[in-house]
Design a protein around this motif. Structure first.
Motif, short mmCIF file in Angstrom:
data_model
loop_
_atom_site.label_atom_id
_atom_site.label_comp_id
_atom_site.label_asym_id
_atom_site.label_seq_id
_atom_site.Cartn_x
_atom_site.Cartn_y
_atom_site.Cartn_z
N UNK A 32 -14.68 25.66 68.01
CA UNK A 32 -13.23 25.94 67.96
C UNK A 32 -12.92 27.37 67.56
N UNK A 33 -13.91 28.07 67.01
CA UNK A 33 -13.65 29.42 66.53
C UNK A 33 -12.99 29.45 65.16
N UNK A 34 -12.67 28.28 64.63
CA UNK A 34 -12.00 28.19 63.33
C UNK A 34 -12.98 27.87 62.21
N UNK A 35 -13.96 27.00 62.47
CA UNK A 35 -14.91 26.58 61.46
C UNK A 35 -16.34 26.70 61.97
N UNK A 36 -17.28 26.75 61.04
CA UNK A 36 -18.69 26.63 61.38
C UNK A 36 -19.36 25.80 60.30
N UNK A 37 -20.48 25.17 60.66
CA UNK A 37 -21.23 24.37 59.70
C UNK A 37 -22.32 25.23 59.08
N UNK A 38 -22.34 25.33 57.76
CA UNK A 38 -23.36 26.08 57.04
C UNK A 38 -24.50 25.14 56.70
N UNK A 39 -25.61 25.25 57.40
CA UNK A 39 -26.73 24.34 57.23
C UNK A 39 -27.41 24.52 55.86
N UNK A 40 -27.32 25.71 55.30
CA UNK A 40 -27.94 25.96 54.00
C UNK A 40 -27.18 25.30 52.87
N UNK A 41 -25.87 25.50 52.85
CA UNK A 41 -25.03 24.94 51.78
C UNK A 41 -24.44 23.58 52.13
N UNK A 42 -24.69 23.13 53.36
CA UNK A 42 -24.19 21.83 53.83
C UNK A 42 -22.68 21.71 53.66
N UNK A 43 -21.97 22.67 54.22
CA UNK A 43 -20.52 22.60 54.18
C UNK A 43 -19.92 23.33 55.38
N UNK A 44 -18.65 23.05 55.62
CA UNK A 44 -17.91 23.79 56.63
C UNK A 44 -17.40 25.09 56.03
N UNK A 45 -17.36 26.13 56.84
CA UNK A 45 -16.81 27.40 56.43
C UNK A 45 -15.82 27.89 57.47
N UNK A 46 -14.78 28.57 57.01
CA UNK A 46 -13.83 29.17 57.93
C UNK A 46 -14.40 30.48 58.45
N UNK A 47 -14.20 30.74 59.73
CA UNK A 47 -14.62 32.02 60.30
C UNK A 47 -13.54 33.07 60.06
N UNK A 48 -13.84 34.32 60.33
CA UNK A 48 -12.82 35.35 60.13
C UNK A 48 -11.85 35.37 61.30
N UNK A 49 -10.63 35.76 61.02
CA UNK A 49 -9.57 35.69 62.02
C UNK A 49 -9.84 36.59 63.22
N UNK A 50 -10.46 37.75 62.98
CA UNK A 50 -10.77 38.65 64.08
C UNK A 50 -11.69 38.01 65.11
N UNK A 51 -12.70 37.28 64.63
CA UNK A 51 -13.63 36.59 65.53
C UNK A 51 -12.91 35.50 66.31
N UNK A 52 -12.01 34.80 65.62
CA UNK A 52 -11.24 33.75 66.30
C UNK A 52 -10.39 34.32 67.42
N UNK A 53 -9.66 35.40 67.12
CA UNK A 53 -8.78 35.98 68.13
C UNK A 53 -9.58 36.55 69.31
N UNK A 54 -10.75 37.09 69.03
CA UNK A 54 -11.60 37.62 70.09
C UNK A 54 -12.08 36.49 71.01
N UNK A 55 -12.46 35.36 70.39
CA UNK A 55 -12.90 34.21 71.18
C UNK A 55 -11.74 33.67 72.01
N UNK A 56 -10.56 33.60 71.41
CA UNK A 56 -9.38 33.11 72.12
C UNK A 56 -9.05 34.00 73.31
N UNK A 57 -9.09 35.31 73.10
CA UNK A 57 -8.81 36.26 74.17
C UNK A 57 -9.81 36.12 75.31
N UNK A 58 -11.07 35.82 74.96
CA UNK A 58 -12.09 35.65 75.98
C UNK A 58 -11.87 34.41 76.83
N UNK A 59 -11.24 33.40 76.26
CA UNK A 59 -10.94 32.19 77.02
C UNK A 59 -9.76 32.41 77.97
N UNK A 60 -8.69 32.96 77.42
CA UNK A 60 -7.49 33.22 78.21
C UNK A 60 -6.58 34.16 77.43
N UNK A 61 -6.09 35.22 78.04
CA UNK A 61 -5.28 36.19 77.30
C UNK A 61 -3.97 35.64 76.74
#
Length: 226
Positions: A32-61
């Motif tokens: 989704x570009x919003x979360x990732x699973x941290x296998x080391x700490x066994x938890x979900x983490x939020x990604x940074x907003x810049x990465x999310x917007x870049x992924x979104x732009x790559x799907x459709x402007x």
């Protein structure tokens, strides 16, 4: 209606289905570009907003952001239902749905469908997020945990203001200022998985991370044919 279901329909296996829902949820949340699973700490983490917007732009402007929020919402619902099933709080209801086998797509078939005289097949109804039946099951699960109010509130917000809104109409820019919520959802979803047996979560994560082969999925108790 003609019932085309057969007695060969496999018996429902809650353990397998629960892990399948969980794995699908983790996989979609990770894409989704919003979360990732941290296998080391066994938890979900939020990604940074810049990465999310870049992924979104790559799907459709224009519509990339709502596409990713749609993936996030669907993954969230899968995750929740997997946890409910594995906790023994919820089981899907057997129902009959329109059969999709060998649809003729003819004028006579159109009229049969319009008149509700189509052929049916066995299916399972997983209830609707935000609906009464599922809400009660979520309450029962959350009431037994100290951090249950946070988890219940997270899914309430998801259903009321995100999933059920985005699914019915596109509203320009409606998610533009909501990225900050990803960290809140990460905390709630991590808590939810913390209520489950660690080996079950591990099996689902392995499937979601594409680190297993088809034969290894069977060894994890997760049959192929996903």
């Amino acid at each position: 209606m003609k019932d085309v279901s057969t007695s060969a329909t496999p018996a429902y296996d809650a353990a397998t289905d629960g892990k399948r829902q969980l794995a699908a949820g983790i996989a979609l949340l990770g894409e989704s570009g919003l979360l990732k699973w941290n296998q080391t700490d066994l938890n979900f983490e939020a990604l940074d907003e810049g990465s999310f917007e870049k992924k979104a732009e790559g799907l459709h402007p224009r519509f990339g952001r709502v596409m990713l929020w749609g993936v996030f919402s669907t993954g969230s619902e899968y995750l929740l239902k997997g946890a409910l099933i594995l906790s023994g709080e919820f089981s899907p209801t057997p129902v009959s749905k329109a059969s999709l086998e060998d649809i003729p797509w003819t004028a006579s078939w159109f009229q049969k469908v319009i008149s509700n005289k189509f052929e049916t097949a066995d299916a399972l109804d997983y209830a609707t997020l935000g609906g009464g039946k599922l809400d009660e099951k979520i309450k029962q699960l959350c009431d037994s945990h100290a951090d249950g109010a946070m988890v219940r509130a997270a899914f309430k917000v998801l259903a009321n203001a995100i999933r059920n809104r985005d699914a019915h109409a596109y509203v320009k820019g409606v998610r533009a200022d909501h990225f900050y919520l990803s960290a809140r959802f990460a905390e709630a979803y991590t808590a939810l998985l913390g209520w489950l047996k660690p080996d079950v979560v591990k099996a689902a994560v392995e499937i979601a991370s594409r680190s297993t082969t088809l034969s290894e999925e069977c060894n994890l108790g997760l049959p192929g044919g996903w």
